[in-house]
Design a protein around this motif. Sequence first.
Motif, PDB file in Angstrom:
ATOM      1  N   LEU A  87       0.816  -1.215   0.000  1.00 56.11           N
ATOM      2  CA  LEU A  87       0.000   0.000   0.000  1.00 56.11           C
ATOM      3  C   LEU A  87       0.848   1.263   0.000  1.00 56.11           C
ATOM      4  CD1 LEU A  87      -2.678   1.551   0.271  1.00 56.11           C
ATOM      5  CD2 LEU A  87      -2.568   1.090   2.738  1.00 56.11           C
ATOM      6  N   ARG A  88       1.840   1.327   0.860  1.00 55.41           N
ATOM      7  CA  ARG A  88       2.691   2.519   0.956  1.00 55.41           C
ATOM      8  C   ARG A  88       3.438   2.763  -0.353  1.00 55.41           C
ATOM      9  NH1 ARG A  88       2.567   6.566   4.210  1.00 55.41           N
ATOM     10  NH2 ARG A  88       2.235   5.136   5.902  1.00 55.41           N
ATOM     11  N   GLU A  89       3.929   1.674  -0.963  1.00 55.10           N
ATOM     12  CA  GLU A  89       4.641   1.811  -2.237  1.00 55.10           C
ATOM     13  C   GLU A  89       3.738   2.358  -3.335  1.00 55.10           C
ATOM     14  OE1 GLU A  89       7.753  -1.746  -2.634  1.00 55.10           O
ATOM     15  OE2 GLU A  89       5.755  -2.390  -1.982  1.00 55.10           O
ATOM     16  N   VAL A  90       2.505   1.884  -3.377  1.00 53.74           N
ATOM     17  CA  VAL A  90       1.555   2.367  -4.382  1.00 53.74           C
ATOM     18  C   VAL A  90       1.305   3.854  -4.164  1.00 53.74           C
ATOM     19  CG1 VAL A  90      -0.806   2.205  -5.278  1.00 53.74           C
ATOM     20  CG2 VAL A  90       0.447   0.109  -4.703  1.00 53.74           C
ATOM     21  N   THR A  91       1.018   4.229  -2.924  1.00 62.61           N
ATOM     22  CA  THR A  91       0.736   5.631  -2.610  1.00 62.61           C
ATOM     23  C   THR A  91       1.931   6.520  -2.941  1.00 62.61           C
ATOM     24  OG1 THR A  91      -0.747   4.915  -0.828  1.00 62.61           O
ATOM     25  CG2 THR A  91      -0.059   7.211  -0.811  1.00 62.61           C
ATOM     26  N   ASP A  92       3.123   6.096  -2.531  1.00 65.95           N
ATOM     27  CA  ASP A  92       4.332   6.893  -2.780  1.00 65.95           C
ATOM     28  C   ASP A  92       4.629   7.039  -4.265  1.00 65.95           C
ATOM     29  OD1 ASP A  92       4.647   7.238  -0.070  1.00 65.95           O
ATOM     30  OD2 ASP A  92       6.267   5.752   0.128  1.00 65.95           O
ATOM     31  N   ALA A  93       4.300   6.017  -5.063  1.00 63.03           N
ATOM     32  CA  ALA A  93       4.618   6.041  -6.492  1.00 63.03           C
ATOM     33  C   ALA A  93       3.597   6.801  -7.337  1.00 63.03           C
ATOM     34  CB  ALA A  93       4.736   4.613  -7.019  1.00 63.03           C
ATOM     35  N   MET A  94       2.475   7.163  -6.733  1.00 65.43           N
ATOM     36  CA  MET A  94       1.440   7.857  -7.511  1.00 65.43           C
ATOM     37  C   MET A  94       1.906   9.266  -7.854  1.00 65.43           C
ATOM     38  SD  MET A  94      -2.163   6.556  -5.953  1.00 65.43           S
ATOM     39  CE  MET A  94      -3.097   7.333  -7.272  1.00 65.43           C
ATOM     40  N   SER A  95       1.888   9.571  -9.157  1.00 72.58           N
ATOM     41  CA  SER A  95       2.293  10.905  -9.600  1.00 72.58           C
ATOM     42  C   SER A  95       1.087  11.820  -9.774  1.00 72.58           C
ATOM     43  CB  SER A  95       3.068  10.815 -10.915  1.00 72.58           C
ATOM     44  OG  SER A  95       2.283  10.178 -11.891  1.00 72.58           O
ATOM     45  N   ILE A 146      -9.567   2.233  -2.562  1.00 74.76           N
ATOM     46  CA  ILE A 146      -9.611   1.984  -4.007  1.00 74.76           C
ATOM     47  C   ILE A 146      -9.045   0.602  -4.324  1.00 74.76           C
ATOM     48  CG2 ILE A 146      -8.716   2.727  -6.255  1.00 74.76           C
ATOM     49  CD1 ILE A 146      -8.866   5.642  -5.130  1.00 74.76           C
ATOM     50  N   LEU A 147      -7.969   0.210  -3.658  1.00 71.42           N
ATOM     51  CA  LEU A 147      -7.411  -1.127  -3.871  1.00 71.42           C
ATOM     52  C   LEU A 147      -8.409  -2.213  -3.478  1.00 71.42           C
ATOM     53  CD1 LEU A 147      -3.726  -0.538  -2.757  1.00 71.42           C
ATOM     54  CD2 LEU A 147      -4.472  -1.291  -5.036  1.00 71.42           C
ATOM     55  N   LYS A 148      -9.159  -1.987  -2.414  1.00 69.99           N
ATOM     56  CA  LYS A 148     -10.203  -2.944  -1.986  1.00 69.99           C
ATOM     57  C   LYS A 148     -11.273  -3.058  -3.073  1.00 69.99           C
ATOM     58  CE  LYS A 148     -12.978  -5.218   0.934  1.00 69.99           C
ATOM     59  NZ  LYS A 148     -13.651  -6.197   0.096  1.00 69.99           N
ATOM     60  N   ILE A 149     -11.692  -1.926  -3.624  1.00 65.65           N
ATOM     61  CA  ILE A 149     -12.696  -1.929  -4.698  1.00 65.65           C
ATOM     62  C   ILE A 149     -12.150  -2.657  -5.927  1.00 65.65           C
ATOM     63  CG2 ILE A 149     -13.933  -0.442  -6.338  1.00 65.65           C
ATOM     64  CD1 ILE A 149     -14.074   1.650  -3.982  1.00 65.65           C
ATOM     65  N   LEU A 150     -10.891  -2.376  -6.271  1.00 63.85           N
ATOM     66  CA  LEU A 150     -10.271  -3.030  -7.426  1.00 63.85           C
ATOM     67  C   LEU A 150     -10.157  -4.544  -7.220  1.00 63.85           C
ATOM     68  CD1 LEU A 150      -7.530  -0.383  -8.250  1.00 63.85           C
ATOM     69  CD2 LEU A 150      -9.479  -0.997  -9.695  1.00 63.85           C
ATOM     70  N   THR A 151      -9.902  -4.946  -5.979  1.00 67.53           N
ATOM     71  CA  THR A 151      -9.851  -6.374  -5.651  1.00 67.53           C
ATOM     72  C   THR A 151     -11.236  -6.987  -5.818  1.00 67.53           C
ATOM     73  OG1 THR A 151      -8.027  -6.006  -4.100  1.00 67.53           O
ATOM     74  CG2 THR A 151      -9.281  -8.046  -3.839  1.00 67.53           C
ATOM     75  N   LYS A 195     -13.615  -5.953  -7.718  1.00 66.66           N
ATOM     76  CA  LYS A 195     -13.966  -5.957  -9.140  1.00 66.66           C
ATOM     77  C   LYS A 195     -13.160  -6.978  -9.945  1.00 66.66           C
ATOM     78  CE  LYS A 195     -15.571  -1.249 -10.124  1.00 66.66           C
ATOM     79  NZ  LYS A 195     -15.281  -0.059 -10.967  1.00 66.66           N
ATOM     80  N   GLY A 196     -12.119  -7.535  -9.325  1.00 62.48           N
ATOM     81  CA  GLY A 196     -11.305  -8.539  -9.988  1.00 62.48           C
ATOM     82  C   GLY A 196     -10.118  -7.996 -10.773  1.00 62.48           C
ATOM     83  N   PHE A 197      -9.804  -6.717 -10.607  1.00 64.35           N
ATOM     84  CA  PHE A 197      -8.675  -6.127 -11.308  1.00 64.35           C
ATOM     85  C   PHE A 197      -7.354  -6.335 -10.569  1.00 64.35           C
ATOM     86  CE2 PHE A 197     -12.033  -3.556 -13.269  1.00 64.35           C
ATOM     87  CZ  PHE A 197     -11.642  -3.577 -14.597  1.00 64.35           C
ATOM     88  N   VAL A 198      -7.440  -6.579  -9.267  1.00 66.14           N
ATOM     89  CA  VAL A 198      -6.241  -6.660  -8.426  1.00 66.14           C
ATOM     90  C   VAL A 198      -6.304  -7.909  -7.561  1.00 66.14           C
ATOM     91  CG1 VAL A 198      -5.041  -5.534  -6.490  1.00 66.14           C
ATOM     92  CG2 VAL A 198      -5.876  -4.161  -8.393  1.00 66.14           C
ATOM     93  N   ASN A 199      -5.148  -8.538  -7.416  1.00 68.19           N
ATOM     94  CA  ASN A 199      -4.993  -9.672  -6.516  1.00 68.19           C
ATOM     95  C   ASN A 199      -4.259  -9.171  -5.277  1.00 68.19           C
ATOM     96  OD1 ASN A 199      -5.041 -12.462  -5.761  1.00 68.19           O
ATOM     97  ND2 ASN A 199      -2.847 -12.523  -6.222  1.00 68.19           N
ATOM     98  N   VAL A 200      -4.687  -9.616  -4.105  1.00 67.89           N
ATOM     99  CA  VAL A 200      -4.011  -9.223  -2.866  1.00 67.89           C
ATOM    100  C   VAL A 200      -3.417 -10.472  -2.224  1.00 67.89           C
ATOM    101  CG1 VAL A 200      -6.123  -9.339  -1.472  1.00 67.89           C
ATOM    102  CG2 VAL A 200      -4.204  -7.972  -0.686  1.00 67.89           C
ATOM    103  N   ARG A 248       1.404  -9.235   8.407  1.00 68.32           N
ATOM    104  CA  ARG A 248       0.577  -8.032   8.492  1.00 68.32           C
ATOM    105  C   ARG A 248       0.653  -7.184   7.221  1.00 68.32           C
ATOM    106  NH1 ARG A 248       1.930  -4.917  13.652  1.00 68.32           N
ATOM    107  NH2 ARG A 248      -0.099  -3.990  13.278  1.00 68.32           N
ATOM    108  N   MET A 249       1.515  -7.582   6.300  1.00 67.39           N
ATOM    109  CA  MET A 249       1.677  -6.836   5.045  1.00 67.39           C
ATOM    110  C   MET A 249       0.764  -7.405   3.962  1.00 67.39           C
ATOM    111  SD  MET A 249       3.998  -4.427   5.337  1.00 67.39           S
ATOM    112  CE  MET A 249       4.395  -4.149   3.628  1.00 67.39           C
ATOM    113  N   HIS A 250       0.270  -6.512   3.108  1.00 67.15           N
ATOM    114  CA  HIS A 250      -0.520  -6.912   1.954  1.00 67.15           C
ATOM    115  C   HIS A 250       0.188  -6.405   0.700  1.00 67.15           C
ATOM    116  CE1 HIS A 250      -3.537  -7.242   5.143  1.00 67.15           C
ATOM    117  NE2 HIS A 250      -4.116  -8.125   4.345  1.00 67.15           N
TER     118      HIS A 250
END
Length: 123
Positions: free
Chosen positions: A25-33, A47-52, A54-59, A64-66
């Motif tokens: 999660l932190r990496e995604v947030t930090d990398a967002m331009s 948003i990642l939960k929604i994408l999961t 919807k089937g766009f994202v695998n977790v 404790r890390m996702h």
Amino acid sequence: MNPKVLTKAEEQVMQTLWKLQRAGLREVTDAMSEPKPKPHTSTVATILKILTDKGFVNVEALGRMHFYSPTISKEEYSGQRIAGIAQSYFDGSFKKVISYMVKNKDVSVDDLELLIKQLKHKK
């Protein structure tokens, strides 16, 4: 069956995840331009939960890390969206899509000639 479509916010997260391929999660947030300022971590998590869902994202949970990874490639999603636009607005005709783009000067005749040459070389 109509493929699922991403909202603008979902697409921004997916653009980042497509670049990273697998990230926490932190990496995604930090990398967002975009958008600026960066969204809050809790917003990206939602948003990642929604994408999961919807089937766009695998977790993948490791302790404790996702870690999140896309289940569809950018190219595959782009192709589905272009086909959907062609179907919805141009009666499914890519010829009409290209004609529209030429008429609106989004694509030049020179670009089309280059594409034709490339297509002929692939045969």
